[in-house]
Write an enzyme that holds these catalytic residues in place. Structure first.
Site, PDB file in Angstrom:
ATOM      1  N   TYR A 148      55.230 -24.486 -20.661  1.00 14.78           N
ATOM      2  CA  TYR A 148      56.520 -24.114 -21.251  1.00 14.78           C
ATOM      3  C   TYR A 148      57.667 -24.848 -20.550  1.00 14.78           C
ATOM      4  CZ  TYR A 148      60.414 -21.354 -23.002  1.00 14.78           C
ATOM      5  OH  TYR A 148      61.590 -20.972 -23.598  1.00 14.78           O
ATOM      6  N   LYS A 152      60.146 -27.769 -22.147  1.00 11.19           N
ATOM      7  CA  LYS A 152      61.605 -27.651 -22.299  1.00 11.19           C
ATOM      8  C   LYS A 152      62.321 -28.780 -21.561  1.00 11.19           C
ATOM      9  CE  LYS A 152      61.700 -24.145 -25.089  1.00 11.19           C
ATOM     10  NZ  LYS A 152      62.141 -24.321 -26.485  1.00 11.19           N
TER      11      LYS A 152
HETATM   12  N1  LIG Z   1      63.680 -15.353 -25.708  1.00 12.06           N
HETATM   13  C1  LIG Z   1      64.056 -15.964 -24.589  1.00 12.06           C
HETATM   14  O1  LIG Z   1      64.208 -15.311 -23.543  1.00 12.06           O
HETATM   15  C2  LIG Z   1      64.309 -17.444 -24.591  1.00 12.06           C
HETATM   16  C3  LIG Z   1      64.946 -18.015 -23.477  1.00 12.06           C
HETATM   17  C4  LIG Z   1      65.186 -19.395 -23.477  1.00 12.06           C
HETATM   18  C5  LIG Z   1      64.798 -20.174 -24.546  1.00 12.06           C
HETATM   19  N2  LIG Z   1      64.180 -19.595 -25.614  1.00 12.06           N
HETATM   20  C6  LIG Z   1      63.794 -20.472 -26.711  1.00 12.06           C
HETATM   21  O2  LIG Z   1      64.458 -20.045 -27.886  1.00 12.06           O
HETATM   22  C7  LIG Z   1      63.643 -20.271 -29.028  1.00 12.06           C
HETATM   23  C8  LIG Z   1      63.425 -18.963 -29.778  1.00 12.06           C
HETATM   24  O3  LIG Z   1      62.828 -18.042 -28.899  1.00 12.06           O
HETATM   25  P1  LIG Z   1      62.510 -16.523 -29.344  1.00 12.06           P
HETATM   26  O4  LIG Z   1      62.512 -15.714 -28.102  1.00 12.06           O
HETATM   27  O5  LIG Z   1      63.371 -16.116 -30.480  1.00 12.06           O
HETATM   28  O6  LIG Z   1      60.992 -16.669 -29.807  1.00 12.06           O
HETATM   29  P2  LIG Z   1      60.172 -15.803 -30.877  1.00 12.06           P
HETATM   30  O7  LIG Z   1      60.778 -14.466 -31.054  1.00 12.06           O
HETATM   31  O8  LIG Z   1      58.755 -15.907 -30.413  1.00 12.06           O
HETATM   32  O9  LIG Z   1      60.368 -16.632 -32.205  1.00 12.06           O
HETATM   33  C9  LIG Z   1      59.870 -17.923 -32.335  1.00 12.06           C
HETATM   34  C10 LIG Z   1      60.024 -18.340 -33.769  1.00 12.06           C
HETATM   35  O10 LIG Z   1      59.456 -19.645 -33.904  1.00 12.06           O
HETATM   36  C11 LIG Z   1      58.619 -19.656 -35.040  1.00 12.06           C
HETATM   37  N3  LIG Z   1      57.539 -20.609 -34.818  1.00 12.06           N
HETATM   38  C12 LIG Z   1      56.620 -20.625 -33.827  1.00 12.06           C
HETATM   39  N4  LIG Z   1      55.769 -21.644 -33.999  1.00 12.06           N
HETATM   40  C13 LIG Z   1      56.172 -22.294 -35.125  1.00 12.06           C
HETATM   41  C14 LIG Z   1      55.692 -23.418 -35.837  1.00 12.06           C
HETATM   42  N5  LIG Z   1      54.602 -24.100 -35.432  1.00 12.06           N
HETATM   43  N6  LIG Z   1      56.348 -23.806 -36.957  1.00 12.06           N
HETATM   44  C15 LIG Z   1      57.439 -23.124 -37.381  1.00 12.06           C
HETATM   45  N7  LIG Z   1      57.936 -22.063 -36.766  1.00 12.06           N
HETATM   46  C16 LIG Z   1      57.298 -21.643 -35.647  1.00 12.06           C
HETATM   47  C17 LIG Z   1      58.095 -18.224 -35.167  1.00 12.06           C
HETATM   48  O11 LIG Z   1      57.767 -17.907 -36.511  1.00 12.06           O
HETATM   49  P3  LIG Z   1      56.267 -18.016 -37.070  1.00 12.06           P
HETATM   50  O12 LIG Z   1      55.387 -17.396 -36.018  1.00 12.06           O
HETATM   51  O13 LIG Z   1      56.295 -17.282 -38.355  1.00 12.06           O
HETATM   52  O14 LIG Z   1      56.008 -19.469 -37.266  1.00 12.06           O
HETATM   53  C18 LIG Z   1      59.306 -17.418 -34.720  1.00 12.06           C
HETATM   54  O15 LIG Z   1      60.146 -17.130 -35.815  1.00 12.06           O
HETATM   55  C19 LIG Z   1      62.352 -20.883 -28.507  1.00 12.06           C
HETATM   56  O16 LIG Z   1      62.421 -22.292 -28.575  1.00 12.06           O
HETATM   57  C20 LIG Z   1      62.320 -20.424 -27.059  1.00 12.06           C
HETATM   58  O17 LIG Z   1      61.545 -21.261 -26.242  1.00 12.06           O
HETATM   59  C21 LIG Z   1      63.933 -18.261 -25.662  1.00 12.06           C
END
Ligand SMILES: NC(=O)c1ccc[n+]([C@@H]2O[C@H](COP(=O)([O-])OP(=O)(O)OC[C@H]3O[C@@H](n4cnc5c(N)ncnc54)[C@H](OP(=O)(O)O)[C@@H]3O)[C@@H](O)[C@H]2O)c1
Length: 249
Positions: A148, A152
């Site tokens: 991860y 990033k």
């Molecule tokens: N949450 C945190 O604390 C945090 C912190 C820093 C950065 N981020 C980044 O922010 C972004 C969103 O995070 P989140 O926490 O909202 O994650 P999440 O709740 O797990 O949501 C991820 C989304 O990505 C979609 N996805 C995953 N694989 C995919 C694929 N192959 N094709 C198309 N869509 C796909 C999923 O939908 P499907 O499963 O339906 O495809 C889901 O809607 C990510 O890039 C994550 O690394 C998150």
């Protein structure tokens, strides 16, 4: 800031940060398209916001190209590469090649593929914004999260490189690096960390949150607001905007 007249594509827009970003872009006046692999969450978000839902696996080049063809008339001028997976929590030596590849397939290759498909019309029109979701973990690594964190870091490298490629055509490329966001994903991590270190969930949470200057995590709403704020800065490109409550301060 009005985004009226502009169309935004939010990958991973059916849940989590993507859904919050879609809501903020909609509130700012943009027409929004949300995409992801599962139809049901996309439909729910799209129904609530009046957005368009399109199923697409961002790691699949044919699916991404087909999406770009379906959206050809939409003139997407805001692309938010938010789809991402967290990957395994384990020492590198215990991570399988398949687990490693899946993280890079979505987080890095997916970002590349969606940029590849949606940038040419933006470059041709001489305007557009790409915002890639990186992470504070791409700057302040976490042990047991190599794929991860490395993915990033790669997103940050892709962002700054691409900014130079398309900048001359008037297209901006920036990254937003959120810190840990309040919600299920972090709650799950705290439970795992508590098990691993034989502490309580509250202690695991306090130890983690204590690393931030503000002593807290951020919210999904703050991420959505930050994306809209970044779109109000036409002089910014190649930037990595930190939104971590001071985790890298
Ligand atoms: N949450 C945190 O604390 C945090 C912190 C820093 C950065 N981020 C980044 O922010 C972004 C969103 O995070 P989140 O926490 O909202 O994650 P999440 O709740 O797990 O949501 C991820 C989304 O990505 C979609 N996805 C995953 N694989 C995919 C694929 N192959 N094709 C198309 N869509 C796909 C999923 O939908 P499907 O499963 O339906 O495809 C889901 O809607 C990510 O890039 C994550 O690394 C998150």
């Amino acid at each position: 800031m009005s985004l009226s007249g502009r169309t935004a594509l939010v990958t991973g827009g059916g849940s989590g940060l993507g859904a919050a970003i879609a809501a903020h872009l909609t509130a700012a006046g943009a027409r929004v398209v949300v995409t992801g692999r599962r139809a049901e969450p996309l439909r729910e978000v799209a129904g609530r916001l009046g957005a368009r839902a399109e199923v697409c696996d961002v790691a699949d080049p044919a699916a991404v190209d087909a999406l770009a063809a379906r959206l050809a008339d939409e003139e997407v001028s805001i692309l938010v590469n938010n789809a991402g997976v967290a990957g395994p929590v384990a020492p590198l030596t215990e991570i399988t090649p398949d687990e490693w590849d899946e993280v890079f397939a979505v987080n890095v290759r997916g970002t590349y593929l969606v940029c590849r498909a949606f940038l040419p019309p933006m470059v041709a029109r001489g305007d557009g914004d790409v915002i890639n979701l990186a992470s504070v973990s791409g700057k302040r690594p976490l042990a047991r999260r190599t794929p991860y964190c490395a993915s990033k870091m790669a997103v940050l490298g892709l962002t700054s490189t691409l900014a130079f490629e398309v900048g001359p055509a008037g297209v901006r490329v920036n990254a937003l690096s959120p810190g840990p966001v309040e919600g299920d994903r972090m709650d799950r991590n705290f439970r795992l960390e508590a098990e691993r270190t034989a502490t309580s969930v509250d202690e695991a949470r306090a130890a983690f949150v204590g690393r931030a200057a503000l002593g807290r995590m951020i919210t999904a709403d703050e991420v959505g607001a930050a994306i809209v704020a970044m779109l109000a800065m036409p002089g910014m490109s190649g930037a990595d905007v930190d939104l971590s409550a001071g985790m890298v301060a």
